[in-house]
Design a protein around this motif. Structure first.
Motif, short mmCIF file in Angstrom:
data_model
loop_
_atom_site.label_atom_id
_atom_site.label_comp_id
_atom_site.label_asym_id
_atom_site.label_seq_id
_atom_site.Cartn_x
_atom_site.Cartn_y
_atom_site.Cartn_z
N GLY A 33 -22.78 32.81 19.12
CA GLY A 33 -22.58 32.01 17.92
C GLY A 33 -21.51 30.98 18.11
N GLY A 34 -20.62 30.88 17.11
CA GLY A 34 -19.67 29.78 17.07
C GLY A 34 -18.64 29.78 18.18
N ASP A 35 -18.44 30.88 18.89
CA ASP A 35 -17.45 30.85 19.94
C ASP A 35 -17.99 30.26 21.22
N GLY A 36 -19.29 29.89 21.23
CA GLY A 36 -19.87 29.24 22.39
C GLY A 36 -20.12 30.17 23.54
N GLY A 37 -19.86 31.46 23.41
CA GLY A 37 -20.07 32.40 24.49
C GLY A 37 -21.43 33.05 24.41
N SER A 38 -21.61 34.12 25.14
CA SER A 38 -22.87 34.85 25.14
C SER A 38 -22.59 36.33 25.11
N ALA A 39 -23.62 37.09 24.77
CA ALA A 39 -23.42 38.52 24.58
C ALA A 39 -23.16 39.25 25.88
N SER A 40 -23.70 38.72 26.98
CA SER A 40 -23.51 39.40 28.25
C SER A 40 -23.52 38.37 29.37
N SER A 41 -23.00 38.77 30.52
CA SER A 41 -22.95 37.88 31.67
C SER A 41 -23.34 38.67 32.90
N SER A 42 -24.18 38.03 33.74
CA SER A 42 -24.58 38.69 34.98
C SER A 42 -23.64 38.36 36.12
N GLY A 43 -22.64 37.50 35.88
CA GLY A 43 -21.76 37.06 36.94
C GLY A 43 -20.43 37.76 36.92
N SER A 44 -19.68 37.57 37.98
CA SER A 44 -18.34 38.12 38.05
C SER A 44 -17.37 36.96 38.21
N PHE A 45 -16.20 37.13 37.66
CA PHE A 45 -15.17 36.11 37.70
C PHE A 45 -13.92 36.70 38.34
N PRO A 46 -13.10 35.84 38.95
CA PRO A 46 -13.20 34.38 39.01
C PRO A 46 -14.32 33.91 39.93
N VAL A 47 -14.77 32.66 39.69
CA VAL A 47 -15.79 32.05 40.52
C VAL A 47 -15.30 30.65 40.90
N THR A 48 -15.52 30.26 42.13
CA THR A 48 -15.13 28.94 42.60
C THR A 48 -16.38 28.13 42.91
N ILE A 49 -16.44 26.93 42.36
CA ILE A 49 -17.62 26.08 42.47
C ILE A 49 -17.25 24.78 43.16
N GLU A 50 -18.01 24.41 44.17
CA GLU A 50 -17.77 23.16 44.90
C GLU A 50 -18.40 22.00 44.13
N THR A 51 -17.63 20.94 43.93
CA THR A 51 -18.14 19.75 43.27
C THR A 51 -17.71 18.51 44.05
N ALA A 52 -18.16 17.35 43.59
CA ALA A 52 -17.77 16.10 44.24
C ALA A 52 -16.27 15.84 44.14
N PHE A 53 -15.61 16.53 43.21
CA PHE A 53 -14.18 16.31 42.97
C PHE A 53 -13.33 17.44 43.52
N GLY A 54 -13.94 18.27 44.34
CA GLY A 54 -13.23 19.40 44.91
C GLY A 54 -13.67 20.72 44.30
N ASP A 55 -13.05 21.79 44.76
CA ASP A 55 -13.38 23.12 44.26
C ASP A 55 -12.78 23.33 42.87
N VAL A 56 -13.58 23.95 42.00
CA VAL A 56 -13.12 24.27 40.65
C VAL A 56 -13.22 25.77 40.47
N THR A 57 -12.12 26.40 40.11
CA THR A 57 -12.10 27.85 39.91
C THR A 57 -12.09 28.17 38.42
N ILE A 58 -13.00 29.04 38.02
CA ILE A 58 -13.08 29.51 36.64
C ILE A 58 -12.64 30.97 36.66
N ASP A 59 -11.55 31.27 36.01
CA ASP A 59 -10.93 32.59 36.14
C ASP A 59 -11.68 33.69 35.40
N GLU A 60 -12.23 33.36 34.26
CA GLU A 60 -12.94 34.37 33.48
C GLU A 60 -14.09 33.74 32.72
N GLU A 61 -14.98 34.57 32.21
CA GLU A 61 -16.18 34.07 31.56
C GLU A 61 -15.82 33.13 30.41
#
Length: 335
Positions: A33-61
């Motif tokens: 709903g309004g918090d923009g999240g989801s009820a469940s996640s199949s991933g684990s955090f932190p996750v690091t994603i490679e982009t054109a601007f360098g690596d971006v790390t997301i610490d938690e869902e």
């Protein structure tokens, strides 16, 4: 999430040229709903994603996602996550910025922000913990502005402005949201549907196609790297060599009155942007094309179909498979 009844979308706006189905399961992917999240996640955090601007790390869902890139919001929705902020790239109007080709919609509408020049203040006010900007002009200036607000996922390295493919977008968004497994399944399902459509239409194989738009400034054509051309080539068509030969770093080339013959191909597909269909069909230059005279030309008159064809998203491609592929087959049969 809820499902909408399709109606005709508003006409495309000039931003679609720029230089010029997402099918979330209502039972399995309930949003937060309004918090923009989801009820469940199949991933684990932190996750690091490679982009054109360098690596971006997301610490938690992420729980408050702002989706700014073209089709980023509908991609997040397809994965069961509702952004709290979004943009309306194709000018479809309404309160959510979604076109009618997108079956899954919001339980709570996002805050819509400007598309081409989003306000940093408006975005910051939404207190995002993740910004999706996987398909945009992709400038360093834009990225720097957004990344000062929250971790920002831009386009992949080596990808030009607006040229992130639907597969790349799905992978980036899926990983950032902790939904990589769901993203992989969506990709596999859609790729199978495309392969089935190609196999079901062997007459498409090797046929040269010119994909064009008509605006108040005249005709323009698309080249490889644009989602529309990539979709046609995935079905077995080949982008018109005469058009492709004019390709530069952009995905769209202007076609002057003297160059309109570039659009004459085995199949010609054109749609209007901020003009009327009659501005195309009533243009004397249009009638000079052999593909038009021989009924091998299609004008995408339905704005919803033209939008879906342009969206280059899971939902848009799904809609185009159902609605545009039969038009292509009919035109080739008639010709």
């Amino acid at each position: 999430m809820s499902f909408r009844t399709p109606t005709r979308a508003a006409a495309l706006v000039a931003a679609a040229a720029l230089v010029l189905t997402a099918c979330g399961d209502d039972d399995d992917t309930q949003s937060g709903g309004g918090d923009g999240g989801s009820a469940s996640s199949s991933g684990s955090f932190p996750v690091t994603i490679e982009t054109a601007f360098g690596d971006v790390t997301i610490d938690e869902e992420p729980t408050r996602v702002v989706a700014l890139g073209w089709s980023d919001a509908e991609t997040a929705l397809a994965l069961g996550v509702e952004p709290v902020g979004a943009t309306d790239w194709l000018g479809v109007g309404g309160d959510d910025g979604l076109g009618d080709w997108v079956e899954v919609t919001y339980a709570e509408d996002p805050e819509l922000v400007d598309t081409l020049e989003p306000s940093a203040e408006a975005i910051a006010a939404l207190e995002p913990d993740l910004i999706l900007d996987t398909r945009s002009d992709g400038t360093q200036e834009r990225y720097d502005l957004l990344s000062r607000i929250a971790p920002t996922i831009g386009q992949p390295e080596g990808v030009g402005p607006y040229q992130t493919t639907w597969q790349q977008q799905l992978e980036l968004v899926g990983r950032a949201l902790g939904r990589a497994e769901e993203a992989g399944q969506l990709q596999a399902d859609l790729e199978q549907r495309i392969a089935d459509a190609e196999a079901g239409h062997p007459e498409f194989a090797g046929v040269e196609v010119a994909v064009a738009a008509y605006t108040s400034e005249g005709f323009g054509a698309y080249v490889r790297g644009d989602g529309r051309v990539d979709f046609m080539e995935a079905l077995g068509f080949v982008n018109a060599p005469a058009v492709q030969a004019e390709a530069g770093s952009n995905f769209f080339i202007p076609v002057s009155d003297e160059q309109v013959s570039l659009l004459d191909s085995g199949l010609t597909v054109v749609f209007p942007i901020s003009v009327e269909v009659g501005d195309i069909t009533g243009n004397p230059l249009w009638g000079t094309l052999a593909s038009v005279r021989e009924n091998r030309a299609i004008v995408l008159e339905d704005p919803n179909l033209a939008n879906a064809f342009s969206a280059a998203s899971v939902a848009g491609i799904t809609y185009a498979l159902d609605s545009a592929v039969p038009l292509f087959a009919t035109a080739l049969a008639a010709g």
